[in-house]
Design a protein around this motif. Sequence first.
Motif, PDB file in Angstrom:
ATOM      1  N   GLN A  22      59.057   2.195  47.674  1.00  0.00           N
ATOM      2  CA  GLN A  22      60.412   2.205  47.539  1.00  0.00           C
ATOM      3  C   GLN A  22      60.766   3.475  46.620  1.00  0.00           C
ATOM      4  N   TYR A  23      60.095   3.619  45.659  1.00  0.00           N
ATOM      5  CA  TYR A  23      60.846   4.712  44.740  1.00  0.00           C
ATOM      6  C   TYR A  23      60.244   6.031  45.198  1.00  0.00           C
ATOM      7  N   LEU A  24      59.315   6.171  46.093  1.00  0.00           N
ATOM      8  CA  LEU A  24      58.917   7.500  46.648  1.00  0.00           C
ATOM      9  C   LEU A  24      60.045   7.924  47.669  1.00  0.00           C
ATOM     10  N   GLU A  25      60.335   6.644  48.643  1.00  0.00           N
ATOM     11  CA  GLU A  25      61.482   6.835  49.478  1.00  0.00           C
ATOM     12  C   GLU A  25      62.767   7.406  48.788  1.00  0.00           C
ATOM     13  N   ALA A  26      63.215   6.702  47.677  1.00  0.00           N
ATOM     14  CA  ALA A  26      64.314   7.245  47.140  1.00  0.00           C
ATOM     15  C   ALA A  26      64.296   8.626  46.585  1.00  0.00           C
ATOM     16  N   LEU A  27      63.210   9.117  46.014  1.00  0.00           N
ATOM     17  CA  LEU A  27      62.849  10.410  45.513  1.00  0.00           C
ATOM     18  C   LEU A  27      62.984  11.368  46.632  1.00  0.00           C
ATOM     19  N   THR A  28      62.433  10.954  47.887  1.00  0.00           N
ATOM     20  CA  THR A  28      62.396  11.819  48.906  1.00  0.00           C
ATOM     21  C   THR A  28      63.880  12.216  49.356  1.00  0.00           C
ATOM     22  N   GLN A  29      64.719  10.903  49.541  1.00  0.00           N
ATOM     23  CA  GLN A  29      65.892  11.162  50.155  1.00  0.00           C
ATOM     24  C   GLN A  29      66.917  11.896  49.085  1.00  0.00           C
ATOM     25  N   LEU A  30      66.474  11.825  47.641  1.00  0.00           N
ATOM     26  CA  LEU A  30      67.546  12.657  46.841  1.00  0.00           C
ATOM     27  C   LEU A  30      67.063  13.750  46.296  1.00  0.00           C
ATOM     28  N   ALA A  31      65.520  14.135  46.745  1.00  0.00           N
ATOM     29  CA  ALA A  31      65.022  15.401  46.195  1.00  0.00           C
ATOM     30  C   ALA A  31      65.907  16.724  46.044  1.00  0.00           C
ATOM     31  N   ASP A  32      66.682  16.992  47.083  1.00  0.00           N
ATOM     32  CA  ASP A  32      67.640  18.330  47.070  1.00  0.00           C
ATOM     33  C   ASP A  32      68.929  18.043  46.792  1.00  0.00           C
ATOM     34  N   LYS A  33      69.120  16.772  46.270  1.00  0.00           N
ATOM     35  CA  LYS A  33      70.552  16.562  45.990  1.00  0.00           C
ATOM     36  C   LYS A  33      71.082  16.441  44.356  1.00  0.00           C
ATOM     37  N   ILE A  61      87.071  15.907  51.373  1.00  0.00           N
ATOM     38  CA  ILE A  61      85.702  15.517  50.802  1.00  0.00           C
ATOM     39  C   ILE A  61      84.942  14.839  51.673  1.00  0.00           C
ATOM     40  N   LEU A  62      85.298  13.866  52.422  1.00  0.00           N
ATOM     41  CA  LEU A  62      84.516  13.051  53.366  1.00  0.00           C
ATOM     42  C   LEU A  62      84.173  13.699  54.544  1.00  0.00           C
ATOM     43  N   LYS A  63      84.731  14.909  54.807  1.00  0.00           N
ATOM     44  CA  LYS A  63      84.540  15.833  55.996  1.00  0.00           C
ATOM     45  C   LYS A  63      83.334  16.571  55.592  1.00  0.00           C
ATOM     46  N   THR A  64      83.279  16.854  54.436  1.00  0.00           N
ATOM     47  CA  THR A  64      82.293  17.964  54.064  1.00  0.00           C
ATOM     48  C   THR A  64      80.971  17.370  53.434  1.00  0.00           C
ATOM     49  N   TYR A  65      81.229  16.085  52.803  1.00  0.00           N
ATOM     50  CA  TYR A  65      79.913  15.519  52.086  1.00  0.00           C
ATOM     51  C   TYR A  65      79.819  14.070  52.623  1.00  0.00           C
ATOM     52  N   ALA A 108      75.871  16.684  46.737  1.00  0.00           N
ATOM     53  CA  ALA A 108      75.659  17.917  47.291  1.00  0.00           C
ATOM     54  C   ALA A 108      74.502  18.406  47.108  1.00  0.00           C
ATOM     55  N   GLN A 109      73.974  19.509  48.006  1.00  0.00           N
ATOM     56  CA  GLN A 109      72.854  20.260  47.996  1.00  0.00           C
ATOM     57  C   GLN A 109      72.512  20.871  46.331  1.00  0.00           C
ATOM     58  N   ARG A 110      71.385  20.611  45.923  1.00  0.00           N
ATOM     59  CA  ARG A 110      71.175  21.508  44.833  1.00  0.00           C
ATOM     60  C   ARG A 110      71.237  22.821  44.708  1.00  0.00           C
ATOM     61  N   PRO A 152      76.520  19.923  37.749  1.00  0.00           N
ATOM     62  CA  PRO A 152      75.607  19.172  38.550  1.00  0.00           C
ATOM     63  C   PRO A 152      74.912  18.087  37.514  1.00  0.00           C
ATOM     64  N   LEU A 153      74.860  16.818  38.073  1.00  0.00           N
ATOM     65  CA  LEU A 153      74.329  15.797  37.615  1.00  0.00           C
ATOM     66  C   LEU A 153      73.248  15.008  38.082  1.00  0.00           C
ATOM     67  N   PRO A 154      72.395  14.302  37.353  1.00  0.00           N
ATOM     68  CA  PRO A 154      71.585  13.452  38.309  1.00  0.00           C
ATOM     69  C   PRO A 154      72.288  12.279  39.079  1.00  0.00           C
ATOM     70  N   PRO A 155      71.643  11.673  40.137  1.00  0.00           N
ATOM     71  CA  PRO A 155      72.489  11.072  41.147  1.00  0.00           C
ATOM     72  C   PRO A 155      72.792   9.625  40.690  1.00  0.00           C
ATOM     73  N   TYR A 156      73.294   9.419  39.501  1.00  0.00           N
ATOM     74  CA  TYR A 156      73.618   8.173  38.963  1.00  0.00           C
ATOM     75  C   TYR A 156      74.276   7.132  39.719  1.00  0.00           C
ATOM     76  N   HIS A 157      75.302   7.461  40.508  1.00  0.00           N
ATOM     77  CA  HIS A 157      75.974   6.559  41.214  1.00  0.00           C
ATOM     78  C   HIS A 157      75.430   6.134  42.765  1.00  0.00           C
ATOM     79  N   PHE A 158      74.209   6.917  42.936  1.00  0.00           N
ATOM     80  CA  PHE A 158      73.707   6.788  44.400  1.00  0.00           C
ATOM     81  C   PHE A 158      72.286   6.113  44.456  1.00  0.00           C
ATOM     82  N   LEU A 159      72.068   5.364  43.409  1.00  0.00           N
ATOM     83  CA  LEU A 159      70.840   4.574  43.516  1.00  0.00           C
ATOM     84  C   LEU A 159      70.852   3.222  43.679  1.00  0.00           C
TER      85      LEU A 159
END
Length: 229
Positions: A99-110, A165-169, A188-190, A217-224
Amino acid sequence: MSIYVYALLVPIASPLVLPLGMERNIELVYSSGLGAIVEPEISLEAIQATDERLLQAVLNHDRVIRELFQQTPLLPLRFGRGFTSQEKLLNHLEKHQEQYLEALTQLADKVEYTLKLTPCDLLDDSDNIDAKGKAYLLAKKQRYQTQQAFQAQQCEQWELLNQLILKTYTNVICETRQSDVRQIHFLAQRNDSTVSTQQFSLWQVQCSHWQLALSEPLPPYHFLKNTLI
């Protein structure tokens, strides 16, 4: 005493510069291809004993995560997460490794940005109306109509900004705070430098009736996912 956990990450080859934690140096603990940023011997009760200590602990929690996020992708954990022993922490990481590795992979470049919008006020010059009788009432009516039109334009600009914003992200969360202060969180992309330059300038032009402020640029607090520890 607890082993306090700040964040999870994938081990990297280059060494990290580990910042000072709440009371002592933080450490890296590894298990099953995962790394955990921890601070040993923390009393969860003590750091929340008073409002002042709680505030300082929350600020330190956020500071540690941000300093590390500048060096490597990670999953930031909620404030106050601790384990009674290193063995229990390692068992937890092993159990939820996939579970954690999947989340890290999805957010690695975000990275996460927060766009804050505060409504502008239309200058109220009704006290300076130089008229009497019907002329005064007419001026007051025109002032009211102008105010209504201004607020309608604010709403239109807010809706337009959402659409832009919804069209871009893809990952976007909109919030309305007290006093009509609104926030938009998005991923967004890192390495995307256009967010704070071209994109933000465009949004400012489109939303002339709002004051805009863009976070760093912040850690993905709201997308976990809520299932994260």
